[in-house]
Design an enzyme around this catalytic site. Structure first.
Site, PDB file in Angstrom:
ATOM      1  N   ARG A 168       0.833  -1.212   0.000  1.00 32.86           N
ATOM      2  CA  ARG A 168       0.000   0.000   0.000  1.00 32.86           C
ATOM      3  C   ARG A 168       0.871   1.267   0.000  1.00 32.86           C
ATOM      4  O   ARG A 168       0.491   2.276  -0.581  1.00 32.86           O
ATOM      5  CB  ARG A 168      -0.956   0.002   1.198  1.00 32.86           C
ATOM      6  CG  ARG A 168      -2.040  -1.079   1.168  1.00 32.86           C
ATOM      7  CD  ARG A 168      -2.784  -1.188  -0.141  1.00 32.86           C
ATOM      8  NE  ARG A 168      -3.821  -2.216  -0.128  1.00 32.86           N
ATOM      9  CZ  ARG A 168      -3.627  -3.505  -0.452  1.00 32.86           C
ATOM     10  NH1 ARG A 168      -2.435  -3.952  -0.786  1.00 32.86           N
ATOM     11  NH2 ARG A 168      -4.645  -4.356  -0.438  1.00 32.86           N
ATOM     12  N   GLU A 216       2.020   1.670  -3.424  1.00 31.29           N
ATOM     13  CA  GLU A 216       0.886   2.178  -4.215  1.00 31.29           C
ATOM     14  C   GLU A 216       0.753   3.693  -4.058  1.00 31.29           C
ATOM     15  O   GLU A 216       0.445   4.408  -5.013  1.00 31.29           O
ATOM     16  CB  GLU A 216      -0.397   1.475  -3.769  1.00 31.29           C
ATOM     17  CG  GLU A 216      -1.623   1.834  -4.594  1.00 31.29           C
ATOM     18  CD  GLU A 216      -2.819   0.978  -4.207  1.00 31.29           C
ATOM     19  OE1 GLU A 216      -2.690  -0.268  -4.168  1.00 31.29           O
ATOM     20  OE2 GLU A 216      -3.893   1.540  -3.912  1.00 31.29           O
ATOM     21  N   SER A 232      14.664  14.830   2.263  1.00 30.32           N
ATOM     22  CA  SER A 232      15.737  13.884   2.548  1.00 30.32           C
ATOM     23  C   SER A 232      15.170  12.596   3.161  1.00 30.32           C
ATOM     24  O   SER A 232      14.260  12.645   3.987  1.00 30.32           O
ATOM     25  CB  SER A 232      16.739  14.493   3.536  1.00 30.32           C
ATOM     26  OG  SER A 232      17.758  13.551   3.839  1.00 30.32           O
TER      27      SER A 232
END
Lengths: 147, 147, 147, 147, 147, 147, 147, 147, 147, 147
Positions: free
Chosen positions: I89, I92, I115
């Site tokens: 996820r 995704e 960063s």
């Protein structure tokens, strides 16, 4: 039976320890040095006599000899694109000059290929004042597309 | 300016229509046939004279000539593993014999590579009663690992 | 000159519009139907007579004919693993039965390959009460590993 | 229980040591040679009788027999594109002729596939004065797309 | 003989346990620190004296020393794109600035490459009030494309 | 608005036609040559003044200038592993020496990276009797892992 | 003739503009909605009547209709692993539950597969107080491994 | 603690030796058969009672039980594209029908997904005179895109 | 010395057996829970005191402690695209929202990055009547592109 | 209808020319800035009112508005691993901290995931004397594994 990869590792170790060259192994085996090297690295099946000659010279046991005689599953690169620089340069030749090789074969022979089965190659050192040269001669039978 | 790939396509088309060979192009350009072919396929930068000689023989315009002179982004395969059988056989040689080539270079020259930059190759037809042979000579300067 | 891929698309379109079969095209071309189909899909170079016969039957212009005659860069899959189910099943045969095919070739012939160059194939419908069968005969010259 | 891959390795070793052929194994097992070979290489589940017959002939223990009977996770290639030349040639056939096979199946049968499940194949040696031929017959039930 | 990867792991372990630095190892070996580190990580063949000096300082046995002397199969990344952030940043430099490097080399030197074989590099710490800087100097012989 | 890739192509074309160097472009733009080159190849956003200076020198229109000012989606390689030999050698350095670079940075600075963002580089020609050398200085701020 | 992908794009556009549903298209075509949708997205060949019914309802011309009737090269994902979350969840089911599906099919049916050719599926909305559910029924003929 | 993969292998072995079915294991565990199978194959964490019930029935020790209770790193395929034909057919469904599934979910529910987390599935055998059918019901909660 | 991966496996095992939480480990170590967890999973080097505190709480020996202190080769995914749904996820989010994140960072900060080195994150449970929410706060220093 | 990718390109161009910010677009659209940006980049379907508001502000025509309303095929990366450094850092977070995120979610919530569907995120600038920080808050509903 050990695998051909394990046999190849044993060959490399013994060769390094005993200080034997591929040329000496080829002489003992009675085959060209390029073929002998590829066979001892696991890419060709050896005859019993050839395998025994190599195993004897390297002081390796019969298990190695049996593996050297077995039919290989050919293919020696760990990845589709080789990472070792000495091997990569040959891949680079295919990347950069592949279509040129194809054109020149087609112009000279017509539609077909250079066989990689009915095939031999050789590596020579050619002295050159600007630095010695590696000359690799690939020599394969032309196979025309033939239906 | 058109791309080197577009120029290569124009070269192929004109060459096929006019029935001109790579050897004839090489003669017009004044360079070896393998180099000339790779240059016309977009893998080498040509000089102005070379590009113009090729464009004239192929009856192509100055846009093609300009593209032939530009610096190439080299690499001629569409995929990491070539699909065309004529080119694949050379990849197969690297797959099967890559480590053998490496061993033989190291045995003869020590740690280093065959340069693919200071490099030339040639394709010859060698008559053979069992079927003519394609003989490809790869000839590159040995470069030792040198810190 | 249009590319072989564009020519293949033109062939498919004309074939669909005119209701012509691959078998009819093969008859006009005078070659086996599998060869003719692969040539019209861009995987073989046709002779001038063959290309013209196909172009005439399909009512396509000389640009298509020129493309059909040109030397192909072979390889017809968009990806290393084909996604179309009809084609995938053949890949599945290689995935599942590849080592079996290798063993049986080696047992019968020794170390070597079935050539995919000196090669022909054929697709037949074999009636069967449990459902007709697709029988594909792959027929290639045996090439022994020969140094 | 050992894995089917370990069982296949044991089969290969014993077969090589004892000098038994796939044909002899097939006879002992009572199944076609191609099926038997693929089963012993780990791509089919054997019945108890079949596994025991093979294990007995090869002088292997019951652990191997148990593995030969277990349900396989099929798929025998190490990489998506096979590297061994004997297997690669079959991949090359799919690469070059895949869409042709698809067209010919659709022309003869309509939209559908050759099953790779209700499927058998056979490898034959066909004598030929120009060099004997490997003839592989793929024989699968046609499955029409059916909603 | 153990592999160069196993030797490298032994080196790292001993180095950590004994609190020895790469700089100290380089001094013992008598070579630059970057070369020494890459050799002890398995990417260069060491001479007998070099390997023994390192093995002695690290209190490792002769098997490690033998492995350090053997010819490496170079290539140290587990994947084509490195995942470790410290190494990835160098890959990012190639991704983002690769074509710029190519242009600048071509503008200054003409068509050719920076050798990665006749090559050395060095890592320096450069103090900077805004934060110290890592300065890596890559220094390779220019190799012109030369047929 | 045209894309940064299209702008880069226009820059290359105009530069080749007019015979202007990257150094001249850098001078006109008022930035270091490496930065200017990467910006004109589409990897940096230029200010309006910088873009206009470059466009004016190259006789390109305002559409190119607008593209040069836009924010780039960085990344200039067509594939994960570059195929062009001049660029590949830098990838080879990462492949072969990546872990060495990591070790030396950690030994000198502790756990962290060389920034590729707060970063500059330079390409110099260093004369050498054995052949001039390409010296690339990568200069990035050290960033310690800091939670 | 336009491609099936172009026809699918035209279908989507017209459908969105006219506010027509897949269910309405399926009714006009006279086939189940899942089949009709996959056919209009280019994964099935339609009959002339089916293609014309869809084209009429969507006010598209005969070129689209011709494309809808042509034989598809099936496979609708841009990458081996789908990126769209709605489609990815089905891939995730195969990733996580693939071997479970295999075990349950083998336990109930023996060695074989669920056909994806003799196959239909359906998507239903099942009301649920805790949130309605998507219920997808995959329904394929069992095909036993049969030599 | 052994890994979940090792536990799964132990489960398979014991199950095969003892002739126990997944259905019997599910009954002992007190959960649906699909869930139980996926848990015993390492894709779900079991409760202590569930793991012990399975281990007892299979006569496996507490180390297996501990592994069955641990949190899995889910994902059961060896490659992005599965090679086993029984599992591949489900991938093929996603390849061919993925966008269709997406369209039908969007038409019925609006923008969103079928959850693969709040999810269950079931495999049924449905008798059919033309050959029994595998019916897989995927049943997941609809999750609308919700910001 | 054992590897960091082996140490991580030992940590997981001991943690599960002893019923210790990551929060308890973090408290013992004296660092934030996210950092501590990533360090014990092999992605950070621990100080001697930190490693010993963790090893003591988990009743693990000094070999584990040594591994926890060693410098990691970072990167914790087995594949470029993670297969575990909980981790996927987050991938995704990068797939779907990556360019959005880039735009918003550029709008607020100008050209640069967040960063991942000067970086911390935190996972919180936020109660919500419609279902509790996972709130992950990524917090990294902005680094402007700076030549 | 133009594609969502073409609409996104038009949005970016107009936005740059007119000097409009994502924040202004979000205000005009009446949705959060992160959602609005992702929608205008083609990853969300907009309502008619939202699309028209954006198109009006950007002075774009109704074709763009129609594309913005259409259902997206989500997924915004060109490659599995992003090459742009600003986006890559988020991938790096998943690479290095993915398993840590998984452990912390499981410890706090039990077995399950953070939804990427019932999900929102936000980018904030947090002033910091050591350099301002990018703080990204990912906020998704916890979804427990639930059969």
């Amino acid at each position: 039976m050990i695998s051909k990869q394990e046999a190849a590792a044993a060959v490399r170790s013994a060769k390094a320890e005993l200080g034997i060259t591929w040329a000496q192994l080829a002489e003992a085996v009675g085959r060209p040095v390029a073929w002998t090297t590829s066979a001892l690295l696991g890419q060709q099946p050896m005859s019993e006599a050839e395998a025994d000659a190599a195993a004897t010279l390297l002081d390796l046991d019969s298990e190695v000899s049996a593996a050297l005689r077995s039919q290989p599953a050919r293919g020696a690169l760990d990845a589709a694109v080789p990472t070792d620089p000495t091997i990569y340069r040959f891949y680079e030749v295919v990347q950069v000059y592949g279509p040129t090789l194809k054109e020149l074969i087609h112009e000279e022979f017509g539609d077909g290929i250079m066989s990689a089965i009915n095939f031999r190659f050789d590596v020579q050192r050619v002295p050159d004042p600007a630095g010695d040269r590696v000359v690799v001669t690939l020599d394969g039978k032309f196979l025309p597309y033939q239906w």
